[in-house]
Scaffold this motif. Sequence first.
Motif, mmCIF file in Angstrom:
data_model
loop_
_atom_site.group_PDB
_atom_site.id
_atom_site.type_symbol
_atom_site.label_atom_id
_atom_site.label_comp_id
_atom_site.label_asym_id
_atom_site.label_seq_id
_atom_site.Cartn_x
_atom_site.Cartn_y
_atom_site.Cartn_z
ATOM 1 N N ILE A 152 -2.237 -12.890 -3.032
ATOM 2 C CA ILE A 152 -3.378 -12.661 -2.129
ATOM 3 C C ILE A 152 -3.867 -11.224 -2.319
ATOM 4 C CG2 ILE A 152 -2.007 -11.929 -0.100
ATOM 5 C CD1 ILE A 152 -3.857 -13.861 1.575
ATOM 6 N N GLY A 153 -5.099 -10.945 -1.904
ATOM 7 C CA GLY A 153 -5.660 -9.593 -2.081
ATOM 8 C C GLY A 153 -5.704 -9.270 -3.572
ATOM 9 N N GLY A 154 -5.205 -8.101 -3.919
ATOM 10 C CA GLY A 154 -5.232 -7.678 -5.318
ATOM 11 C C GLY A 154 -4.411 -8.555 -6.239
ATOM 12 N N SER A 155 -3.472 -9.303 -5.700
ATOM 13 C CA SER A 155 -2.649 -10.183 -6.534
ATOM 14 C C SER A 155 -3.334 -11.517 -6.767
ATOM 15 C CB SER A 155 -1.278 -10.384 -5.876
ATOM 16 O OG SER A 155 -0.640 -9.142 -5.732
ATOM 17 N N SER A 205 3.115 -10.823 -6.433
ATOM 18 C CA SER A 205 3.121 -9.998 -5.219
ATOM 19 C C SER A 205 3.751 -8.655 -5.539
ATOM 20 C CB SER A 205 3.912 -10.696 -4.103
ATOM 21 O OG SER A 205 3.998 -9.851 -2.975
ATOM 22 N N LYS A 206 2.965 -7.610 -5.376
ATOM 23 C CA LYS A 206 3.503 -6.282 -5.644
ATOM 24 C C LYS A 206 4.744 -6.017 -4.782
ATOM 25 C CE LYS A 206 2.411 -1.414 -5.365
ATOM 26 N NZ LYS A 206 1.437 -0.372 -5.124
ATOM 27 N N SER A 207 4.611 -6.283 -3.493
ATOM 28 C CA SER A 207 5.685 -5.944 -2.559
ATOM 29 C C SER A 207 6.751 -7.038 -2.462
ATOM 30 C CB SER A 207 5.095 -5.734 -1.165
ATOM 31 O OG SER A 207 4.451 -6.937 -0.755
ATOM 32 N N THR A 210 4.850 -10.319 1.119
ATOM 33 C CA THR A 210 3.624 -10.806 1.758
ATOM 34 C C THR A 210 3.808 -12.237 2.247
ATOM 35 O OG1 THR A 210 2.382 -9.312 0.371
ATOM 36 C CG2 THR A 210 1.139 -11.089 1.402
ATOM 37 N N GLN A 350 -12.765 -6.073 -1.456
ATOM 38 C CA GLN A 350 -11.446 -5.455 -1.304
ATOM 39 C C GLN A 350 -11.440 -4.065 -1.937
ATOM 40 O OE1 GLN A 350 -7.993 -6.758 -3.515
ATOM 41 N NE2 GLN A 350 -6.592 -5.879 -2.018
ATOM 42 N N GLU A 354 -11.316 -1.804 1.268
ATOM 43 C CA GLU A 354 -9.919 -1.436 1.530
ATOM 44 C C GLU A 354 -9.681 0.018 1.082
ATOM 45 O OE1 GLU A 354 -6.099 -3.319 -0.199
ATOM 46 O OE2 GLU A 354 -6.469 -4.534 1.556
ATOM 47 N N VAL A 492 -4.503 -2.357 7.467
ATOM 48 C CA VAL A 492 -4.179 -3.796 7.438
ATOM 49 C C VAL A 492 -2.867 -4.079 8.174
ATOM 50 C CG1 VAL A 492 -5.379 -4.110 5.230
ATOM 51 C CG2 VAL A 492 -2.913 -3.720 5.240
ATOM 52 N N LYS A 496 -0.975 -7.550 10.994
ATOM 53 C CA LYS A 496 0.205 -8.215 10.418
ATOM 54 C C LYS A 496 1.376 -8.137 11.389
ATOM 55 C CE LYS A 496 -0.412 -6.878 5.557
ATOM 56 N NZ LYS A 496 0.177 -6.171 4.431
#
Length: 525
Positions: A152-155, A205-207, A210, A350, A354, A492, A496
Amino acid sequence: MEEFKITQAGQWPRLKSIAAEIRDTNFRELLDSERAARYRLEAAGLYLDYSRNLVTDEVVELLAGLARESPLAAHREALFRGETINTTEQRPVLHTALRAAREDLQADGLGELAGKIEAQLTRVREVSERIRAGEWLGVTGKPVRDVVNLGIGGSDLGPKLACEALKEFAHERIRCHFLSNVDGEPIRSTLRGLDPETTLVIVSSKSFTTHETLLNAETAAHWFKDRLGMENPYASPHFIAVTAAPAKAMQAGIPEDRILLFEDWVGGRYSLWSSIGLTIAVTAGHENFLRMLEGARQMDIHFRSEPPVRNMPVILALLGIWYANFLDAESHAVIPYCERLAQLPSYLQQLDMESNGKSVTFSGENVSQATGPIVWGLTGTNSQHSFFQLLHQGTHLVPVDFIGIGEDGLSSPEHHRVLLANMIAQSAALMEGRKSGKLPPWRNFPGNRPSNVLLLDRLAPETFGALIALYEHKVFVQGSLWNINSFDQWGVELGKELAQRLLDDGDDARDFDGGARALLDRLRW
Ligand code: F6P
C-alpha cells in the motif's frame, strides 16, 4: 539544516505587490511565439512549455532569485551526498543513489553503497528473469502466471503506475495484480479468478508492519492452504517478501532466500527504484527497469547541474510556489493525455501531499505561508467531460499540468491526433478564454487560467523514469524553500493508532467522541 524563511527573503515583498496586479494582466496578449520560445525547457527526453503561466519575466527572475537566495543548492548537494536531511527520522534520503552510476556514487563519497545497491539489483534481475522464463515453479511444479503484489502507499502506487505505463513491454504470459486496500472484496474477487498452483504473492512492505498488507497476506496464505492443502504457504515458493525489515518477514515465516531487500534510507513514496520495483522488472523486463532508472538519472544530472531558470524541476516548483503563496491557489491538477498514465495523479498525490503536506518547519515552528497544494487529476479527455467546467468557469484558480506523449506506437494515428488536439486546445482555451458582448455571461470564458504542457517524446522507460524524477525533485525544491521536511510522514500516525485502539479493545471506544460512539453503537461494535 540551514533555516530559511521564505517570507523574509528579499524578493518576497516585490512578488507580493506584483501578485496584486497580475490577475488584471491579460496574458493572452503576451503569448507570442517569442514568449513561447523563451518559456520552454528540454531535459532527459521531456519538453516543458510553461508559456501559459501568469508570470512575467520579472516574476520569473524574482522567483529564480528566491531559489538562489535560499539554501536550495546546498540542500540539493546534501540530498545527493547522503547527508541526514530527514532530520525527524535521523536518516539520509538516497533514492537518487539507486539510479546513480558507480562513479557518481564514488564522486559523492558514497562508494561503499555501490556494492549493496548492485547486489539488490542483481536479486531483482535473478528473480524477475526466473519468473519471466517460466522457471519459478509453484509447489506442484507449474510455472508462475499470475503475480499478486500486496502493498500500500509507496509499496503499491509506484510499481502499479510503472507496470501500466510500460505496458508496451509487458510479458505476454505473466499478469501482475495490485492489491492494496484492506477491504476484503478486491482480494477475494481477485483470488477467485486465479489458480493457486500458478500464483506468486509478493508481500511488499518497507516496514513489514503495515496492517492492510499483512492482513491481505494472511488472507492469501489461507487461500493457498485451503486450495492446495499447504501447511505453511509463507515458506513455499508462492511467497516472496520485499522489505527493509527482513527480520519481521522471517518472523512471518518467509525464508531469507526469498526476501528481497532495500534500505531504510529509501522513503516509501520514493521506493519504486528499489527492490520494490520487482513487479516492474517482472512486467517489463529487467533491461527496461534499468532503462527507467537511467532516465531518472538523466533528470538527476539535469537537476543538479542547471541554474534555476534552465532547471525543469526548479521552474515547476517555483511556479507552484508562485500560485500557492502569492495567488492563493489551493490545488494543482495533473491531467495526463494517456490512459497508461491514469495512475499518475494518485501516485503524485502521495508523492506531493505526503511529502509537503506539513505546517511546521525543520525546527518545529509554524510555517508562515501555505505549503503543498491539494493534488488531483484524471486523464484527458475523460476529465474534460467531468470537472473541466470548473477549470474553465469556476471560481477557483487551479494551475494545471497537461502531460502528453509525442509518438504513441500503441495508439493509432487518428486517435492520437484527436487526443493531442484536445490537450493543446484545453491549455489554449484556459488561457485565452472568450469574451463577447453578443453572448450571454454564462457563455463567456474569463481565460487567464494557467497551465504547463509537458511532452514526453515517447512513453519509453527512460522518459517515464525522467518524468517521475522530475516530480520528485519539484517536490524537494518546494519543501526546501518552504523549510519543511519533505521526507517524514508523521501525519499518518494518529489515525492508525486510534484504529488500533478500537481493534485492540472495543471498550476503549467509550473514550472516543460522541459521534464515534454513536457510529459504534449503530454498528453494534
Ligand atoms: O502510512 C503511510 C506509509 O508509511 C507510506 O509512507 C508508505 O508508503 C506506506 O505507508 C506503506 O508502508 P510500508 O511499505 O512500510 O508497508
